[in-house]
Design a protein around this motif. Structure first.
Motif, short mmCIF file in Angstrom:
data_model
loop_
_atom_site.label_atom_id
_atom_site.label_comp_id
_atom_site.label_asym_id
_atom_site.label_seq_id
_atom_site.Cartn_x
_atom_site.Cartn_y
_atom_site.Cartn_z
N MET A 379 0.84 -1.20 0.00
CA MET A 379 0.00 0.00 0.00
C MET A 379 0.88 1.25 0.00
O MET A 379 1.83 1.35 0.77
N LYS A 380 0.57 2.19 -0.89
CA LYS A 380 1.33 3.44 -0.96
C LYS A 380 0.41 4.59 -0.57
O LYS A 380 -0.70 4.73 -1.09
N ILE A 381 0.87 5.38 0.38
CA ILE A 381 0.06 6.48 0.92
C ILE A 381 0.83 7.79 0.76
O ILE A 381 2.02 7.87 1.10
N LEU A 382 0.15 8.80 0.26
CA LEU A 382 0.74 10.13 0.15
C LEU A 382 0.20 10.99 1.29
O LEU A 382 -1.02 11.12 1.46
N ILE A 383 1.09 11.54 2.07
CA ILE A 383 0.71 12.46 3.15
C ILE A 383 1.26 13.83 2.80
O ILE A 383 2.48 14.02 2.70
N ALA A 384 0.38 14.77 2.58
CA ALA A 384 0.80 16.11 2.17
C ALA A 384 0.17 17.16 3.07
O ALA A 384 -0.90 16.95 3.64
N ALA A 395 3.67 10.46 9.20
CA ALA A 395 4.44 9.62 8.27
C ALA A 395 5.33 8.63 9.03
O ALA A 395 5.62 7.54 8.53
N GLN A 396 5.75 9.00 10.23
CA GLN A 396 6.62 8.12 11.00
C GLN A 396 5.86 7.12 11.85
O GLN A 396 6.47 6.27 12.48
N MET A 397 4.57 7.17 11.84
CA MET A 397 3.78 6.25 12.66
C MET A 397 3.85 4.84 12.10
O MET A 397 3.94 4.63 10.91
#
Length: 397
Positions: A379-384, A395-397
């Motif tokens: 799974m790829k997730i973008l956090i912006a 992002a570090q969770m």
């Protein structure tokens, strides 16, 4: 010309592996190759690519006719009913004699060795050393020996206890140190000593039925397989699944996890069976086991946890992660050599391994197979967001 093959129960884990090996995707079919088979589900009649004919159990005479025209029969006892074994034996005994050579290969499971225990290393007595101190028959013993015998004859009689055992001074007993028991791996030629667990007693019975067949032009061979892995998994499926999901975070192993569990990749098993079918050896019983340097239960679970999941493992007495059958298999403890046709340091065999060193050293390749079989993708997730939205924290969770 290639030999004609009958594969019992094509839709099973090993049946599908045989089809992949014999009928390669994207390659032209070999018209000289004849493959026949059955399905566990009697009403299923579809023919997979490359299969000439599906034999029907409800037509026993026709099935017997085609079987007796086939060069090699392959039965996997893990997916086989006793009635299939009885029918195969009945076909051969009905024929009475075979005009051409026929090979019957039976795949069984290392669990038929589950209660065999450990093999004690036999003592090797050096007769030369024993005879070295003995004088020739026509020669008098040395003076020291004659004195010793004279002294013994005048010595007081040795006392005995109630059980008839000689009573020796405590100092002598303390000097006598017991030799530690040494154990060695079993070999395939020890198969007559194998003892199954209760769950696999019937499988051993089926093995024995095939081994007892004696006919001219018949080669009947039992190939005892290690625990299978690869191609989407069976026994190790829950471990790959939960390591992938990291739920739970750790993977459990039973008790100390130091028990030895022989294994083999299903594709290597199939290669070995086909190799044996083309050139049957003299031995009627072969061990299909990989050459893993670490065969312990904990070693396998740790490799899966580290290669797929969090890397955390934990010893447990029980777990709901796997079913009772898997628990029994993973707690077997049997140390046994692979067949010399697979592993032989002095005379390396002509066998092209895919996964010789087992799960611990091939976990990345096995994971790739697992993901392809089950169509898994990371799974790829973008956090912006701006700096004040704590994107780095999430992002570090």
């Amino acid at each position: 010309m290639s030999k004609s093959l009958f594969i019992n129960n094509l839709e099973t884990f090993t049946g599908q592996a045989f089809l992949r090996a014999l009928v390669r995707e994207g390659e032209e079919l070999d018209e000289s190759q004849v493959i026949m088979g059955t399905y566990q589900e009697s009403t299923r009649l579809d023919k997979p690519r490359g299969v000439k004919k599906i034999l029907k159990r409800y037509k026993p005479r026709l099935m017997r006719k085609f079987l007796l025209e086939t060069d090699v029969w392959i039965y996997d006892l893990n997916y086989c009913d006793l009635s299939d074994v009885d029918f195969a034996i009945a076909c051969l005994t009905w024929a009475k004699e075979l005009e051409a050579e026929k090979t019957v290969i039976v795949i069984s499971n290392v669990m038929v060795w589950a209660n065999t225990g450990k093999k004690v290393k036999p003592e090797v007595k050096n007769e030369d050393e024993d005879a070295k101190d003995e004088p020739p028959a026509d020669q008098d013993p040395p003076e020291s020996a004659r004195k010793s015998r004279t002294h013994t004859s005048v010595r007081e009689e040795t006392p005995f206890d109630e059980d008839g055992n000689p009573i020796r001074p405590e100092s002598i007993l303390q000097m006598e140190e017991e030799k530690p028991i040494e154990y060695v791996p079993w070999k395939e030629e020890d198969y007559a000593q194998r003892m199954p667990s209760n769950s696999y007693a019937r499988m051993k019975e089926m093995e024995d039925k095939f081994l007892a067949l004696k006919m001219e032009n018949l080669r009947n061979i039992v190939i005892c397989s290690g625990v299978l892995y690869g191609c989407g998994e069976q026994i190790f499926y829950p471990y790959f699944k939960h390591a992938w999901l990291q739920n739970p975070l750790y993977l459990p192993f039973f008790h100390g996890g130091e028990n030895k569990v022989p294994t083999i990749h299903v594709n290597d098993l199939v290669k070995f069976v086909l190799k044996v079918s083309n050139a049957p050896p003299e031995s009627p019983y072969l061990m299909a086991i990989d050459n893993a340097s670490n065969r312990t239960q904990k070693g396998y679970i740790q490799a899966i946890a580290s290669g797929v999941g969090s890397g955390i493992v934990s010893s447990v007495a029980d777990t709901e992660l796997v079913d009772e059958k898997t628990k029994e298999i993973l707690q077997v403890d049997i140390d046994i050599y692979p067949s010399p046709l697979l592993v032989n340091e002095e005379n390396p065999p002509d066998f092209e391994w895919g996964f010789e060193k087992g799960i611990p050293e091939n976990v990345d390749k096995i994971l790739k197979e697992f993901c392809q079989t089950h169509n898994l993708k990371p799974m790829k997730i973008l956090i912006a967001g701006s700096g004040s939205t704590n994107t780095t924290f999430y992002a570090q969770m």
